[in-house]
Design a protein around this motif. Structure first.
Motif, PDB file in Angstrom:
ATOM      1  N   GLU A  33      39.541  23.821  67.300  1.00  0.00           N
ATOM      2  CA  GLU A  33      38.577  24.752  67.894  1.00  0.00           C
ATOM      3  C   GLU A  33      37.712  25.304  66.771  1.00  0.00           C
ATOM      4  OE1 GLU A  33      37.983  25.155  70.846  1.00  0.00           O
ATOM      5  OE2 GLU A  33      39.811  24.619  71.948  1.00  0.00           O
ATOM      6  N   PHE A  34      36.474  25.644  67.073  1.00  0.00           N
ATOM      7  CA  PHE A  34      35.595  26.184  66.043  1.00  0.00           C
ATOM      8  C   PHE A  34      35.412  27.687  66.261  1.00  0.00           C
ATOM      9  CE2 PHE A  34      32.179  26.857  63.224  1.00  0.00           C
ATOM     10  CZ  PHE A  34      32.320  25.862  62.272  1.00  0.00           C
ATOM     11  N   ALA A  35      35.628  28.469  65.228  1.00  0.00           N
ATOM     12  CA  ALA A  35      35.510  29.922  65.359  1.00  0.00           C
ATOM     13  C   ALA A  35      34.047  30.348  65.284  1.00  0.00           C
ATOM     14  CB  ALA A  35      36.307  30.617  64.259  1.00  0.00           C
ATOM     15  N   ASP A  36      33.657  31.204  66.198  1.00  0.00           N
ATOM     16  CA  ASP A  36      32.300  31.754  66.205  1.00  0.00           C
ATOM     17  C   ASP A  36      32.252  32.900  65.192  1.00  0.00           C
ATOM     18  OD1 ASP A  36      29.808  32.708  66.684  1.00  0.00           O
ATOM     19  OD2 ASP A  36      30.076  32.950  68.851  1.00  0.00           O
ATOM     20  N   ILE A  37      31.987  32.533  63.946  1.00  0.00           N
ATOM     21  CA  ILE A  37      32.106  33.486  62.831  1.00  0.00           C
ATOM     22  C   ILE A  37      31.219  34.708  63.056  1.00  0.00           C
ATOM     23  CG2 ILE A  37      31.901  33.749  60.319  1.00  0.00           C
ATOM     24  CD1 ILE A  37      32.094  30.643  60.193  1.00  0.00           C
ATOM     25  N   GLU A  38      30.009  34.484  63.566  1.00  0.00           N
ATOM     26  CA  GLU A  38      29.091  35.620  63.748  1.00  0.00           C
ATOM     27  C   GLU A  38      29.597  36.572  64.831  1.00  0.00           C
ATOM     28  OE1 GLU A  38      25.176  33.909  64.225  1.00  0.00           O
ATOM     29  OE2 GLU A  38      25.214  33.081  62.194  1.00  0.00           O
ATOM     30  N   GLY A  39      30.246  36.021  65.841  1.00  0.00           N
ATOM     31  CA  GLY A  39      30.842  36.870  66.884  1.00  0.00           C
ATOM     32  C   GLY A  39      31.939  37.751  66.304  1.00  0.00           C
ATOM     33  N   TYR A  40      32.799  37.150  65.474  1.00  0.00           N
ATOM     34  CA  TYR A  40      33.858  37.927  64.820  1.00  0.00           C
ATOM     35  C   TYR A  40      33.258  38.950  63.864  1.00  0.00           C
ATOM     36  CZ  TYR A  40      37.749  35.112  66.554  1.00  0.00           C
ATOM     37  OH  TYR A  40      38.686  34.527  67.358  1.00  0.00           O
ATOM     38  N   SER A  41      32.199  38.540  63.172  1.00  0.00           N
ATOM     39  CA  SER A  41      31.590  39.444  62.202  1.00  0.00           C
ATOM     40  C   SER A  41      31.011  40.688  62.885  1.00  0.00           C
ATOM     41  CB  SER A  41      30.502  38.696  61.427  1.00  0.00           C
ATOM     42  OG  SER A  41      29.729  39.608  60.687  1.00  0.00           O
ATOM     43  N   ARG A  42      30.417  40.484  64.067  1.00  0.00           N
ATOM     44  CA  ARG A  42      29.873  41.645  64.797  1.00  0.00           C
ATOM     45  C   ARG A  42      30.971  42.659  65.103  1.00  0.00           C
ATOM     46  NH1 ARG A  42      26.075  38.052  66.868  1.00  0.00           N
ATOM     47  NH2 ARG A  42      27.484  37.251  68.457  1.00  0.00           N
ATOM     48  N   ILE A  43      32.120  42.167  65.571  1.00  0.00           N
ATOM     49  CA  ILE A  43      33.233  43.077  65.891  1.00  0.00           C
ATOM     50  C   ILE A  43      33.763  43.723  64.611  1.00  0.00           C
ATOM     51  CG2 ILE A  43      35.580  43.216  66.812  1.00  0.00           C
ATOM     52  CD1 ILE A  43      34.873  40.950  68.698  1.00  0.00           C
ATOM     53  N   ALA A  44      33.881  42.921  63.549  1.00  0.00           N
ATOM     54  CA  ALA A  44      34.390  43.453  62.277  1.00  0.00           C
ATOM     55  C   ALA A  44      33.485  44.580  61.778  1.00  0.00           C
ATOM     56  CB  ALA A  44      34.482  42.335  61.242  1.00  0.00           C
ATOM     57  N   LYS A  45      32.168  44.360  61.846  1.00  0.00           N
ATOM     58  CA  LYS A  45      31.217  45.385  61.374  1.00  0.00           C
ATOM     59  C   LYS A  45      31.322  46.645  62.218  1.00  0.00           C
ATOM     60  CE  LYS A  45      27.692  42.885  58.849  1.00  0.00           C
ATOM     61  NZ  LYS A  45      27.787  41.449  59.145  1.00  0.00           N
ATOM     62  N   LYS A  46      31.408  46.437  63.543  1.00  0.00           N
ATOM     63  CA  LYS A  46      31.476  47.583  64.461  1.00  0.00           C
ATOM     64  C   LYS A  46      32.656  48.496  64.117  1.00  0.00           C
ATOM     65  CE  LYS A  46      32.440  48.333  69.340  1.00  0.00           C
ATOM     66  NZ  LYS A  46      32.853  47.575  70.531  1.00  0.00           N
ATOM     67  N   HIS A  47      33.790  47.906  63.733  1.00  0.00           N
ATOM     68  CA  HIS A  47      34.990  48.694  63.440  1.00  0.00           C
ATOM     69  C   HIS A  47      35.189  48.897  61.939  1.00  0.00           C
ATOM     70  CE1 HIS A  47      36.393  48.593  67.639  1.00  0.00           C
ATOM     71  NE2 HIS A  47      35.887  47.366  67.666  1.00  0.00           N
TER      72      HIS A  47
END
Ligand SMILES: *Cc1c(COP(=O)(O)O)cnc(C)c1O
Length: 430
Positions: free
Chosen positions: A163-177
């Motif tokens: 599976e390929f991780a949507d890095i930008e999607g994870y990054s958005r959540i990481a930044k938010k928190h």
């Protein structure tokens, strides 16, 4: 190297090295030394107080490793890298360079087998809890984050279902928190993908795989993007005085190097006080690997795509996963993120299940049956009975690991020889 705009192929050959001024050696020398002379008492004192940077003792740093570290940092577009004794050590020391007792990690569940075991069984021994969520299930990631969370962890291409991780999607959540996003990018070396450009804060590679590229050594490397603010008090390791370092607060007291707090702490606490050092001989092997990395990865990817297309049409094959197949569920993300190819790993399911998969393992020629990926030679493995056998049946199923799954690490042999070996083994099952 003066020109910061060199391309990957050039960086891979030159970055981080100035030919040794004494010997004029063109190749990077292996500095087989335990310690380094101090120029005088003041020099020694400054080095120990971190007022000046330089070589002290080879548990902490070595000029051979330094070339490797600078070269990988440039390839990744990161601020600085640190080599460690294995990819596994790189992961463990990254986690424990951020989290301590009582802290939590939110991780994707489709991890390399050894990493899954480390997170599930070893981290709890240190009072650190990993919460696993299905890859790209952002609602689950949000739900898993709480006041104790200190990092998010993913692999670019997950193991073993690709599976390929949507890095930008994870990054958005990481930044938010305000959490660091840690990415294990072993399956996508920097000539395919630079996770930092997509929001990763820390990138980890097992050097043992494609970067080394010849199955000749064990090592790991961590790259710090230098873009995370550690001064948030919830990162107590960076904000409370460090008793092992004259009361230094890593997020505050490094002056112009505060942005490198993570990687400097990894060296001065992780390497210095716990000791997972990469031997310079191994660093030299990995430098050799890096020199041809762009070339090799292109060929691995080219061969793997041909193998995936061949398997897709084969009557003995139930299904194929390769992020480079346009029909693959991972293709939309892989196509967006990857440059120059889709990597060297193909997985497929054999019709007839586990027994037929094992028959292929026992009869295939050319492919080496072993637990590794990224060798120049083609490799094959049955993960559910080997690398992932530590996982419960339930955890295996949750990670999409089927008993009929075979993993190929497609090598650099002539593609016709690779295809012929696969075809002959598959014929035995129908
Ligand atoms: C191999 C691997 C590791 C572990 O690296 P070692 O160098 O074997 O310790 C971690 N993550 C991934 C994705 C790997 O393939």
């Amino acid at each position: 190297m003066s020109n910061q705009n060199y391309r990957h192929e050039t960086i891979a050959l030159h970055a981080g090295q100035v030919p040794d001024p004494t010997t004029l050696s063109r190749a990077v020398p292996v500095y087989r030394t335990t310690a380094f002379n101090f120029k005088n008492a003041e020099h020694a004192a400054n080095l120990f107080a971190l007022k000046e940077f330089g070589n002290i003792y080879a548990r902490l740093m070595n000029p051979t490793n330094d070339v490797l570290e600078q070269r990988i940092a440039q390839l990744e577009g990161g601020a600085a890298s640190l080599s460690l004794s294995s990819g596994t050590a790189a992961i463990f020391f990254t986690i424990t360079n951020i989290l301590k007792q009582g802290d939590e990690l939110v991780s994707a569940n489709n991890l390399y087998g050894g990493t899954f075991t480390q997170f599930e069984s070893i981290l709890p021994q240190y009072g650190i809890t990993a919460k696993f969520t299905a890859v790209n299930d952002f609602a689950a990631v949000e739900a898993a984050i709480n006041g104790k969370t200190r990092a998010i962890y993913i692999e670019t291409i997950g193991n073993p279902v690709l599976e390929f991780a949507d890095i930008e999607g994870y990054s958005r959540i990481a930044k938010k928190h305000h959490l660091p996003l840690i990415v294990d990018a072993t399956f996508t070396p920097p000539t395919l993908l630079r996770p930092i450009e997509h929001g990763a804060n820390i990138v980890i590679h097992s050097l043992s795989k494609w970067i080394g590229g010849h199955g000749t050594g064990i090592g790991g490397i961590v790259t710090d993007a230098g873009n995370f603010d550690w001064s948030d008090p919830k990162f107590s390791l960076y904000n409370e005085p460090d008793g092992g370092y004259h009361g230094l607060r890593f997020a505050h007291d490094l002056g112009s190097l505060n942005h490198l707090a993570f990687i400097l702490r990894l060296r001065t606490v992780g390497l210095r006080n716990v000791g997972p050092t990469l031997a310079p001989d191994a660093a030299w092997i990995f430098i050799q690997g890096v020199e041809t990395l762009p070339l090799r990865i292109r060929k691995h990817s080219e061969n793997a795509l041909i193998v995936a297309e061949f398997l897709q049409k084969h009557p003995a094959v139930a299904w194929v996963r390769y992020p480079g197949l346009k029909t693959d569920p991972a293709y939309p993300l892989a196509g967006k993120y990857l440059k120059n190819g889709f990597g060297g790993v193909v997985v497929f399911g054999v019709k007839g299940g586990s027994a037929e998969a094992v028959k292929i393992i026992n009869n295939i020629t050319l492919f080496s049956h072993l637990a590794n990926v990224g060798d120049a030679k083609s490799l094959i493995l049955h993960p559910s009975s080997t690398s992932h056998s530590q996982m419960s049946d339930e955890a295996q199923r949750a990670a999409g690991l089927h008993p009929e799954l075979l993993r190929l690490s497609v090598g650099l042999e002539h593609i016709d020889d690779i295809i012929e070996a696969l075809d002959a083994a598959l014929k035995l099952t129908v």
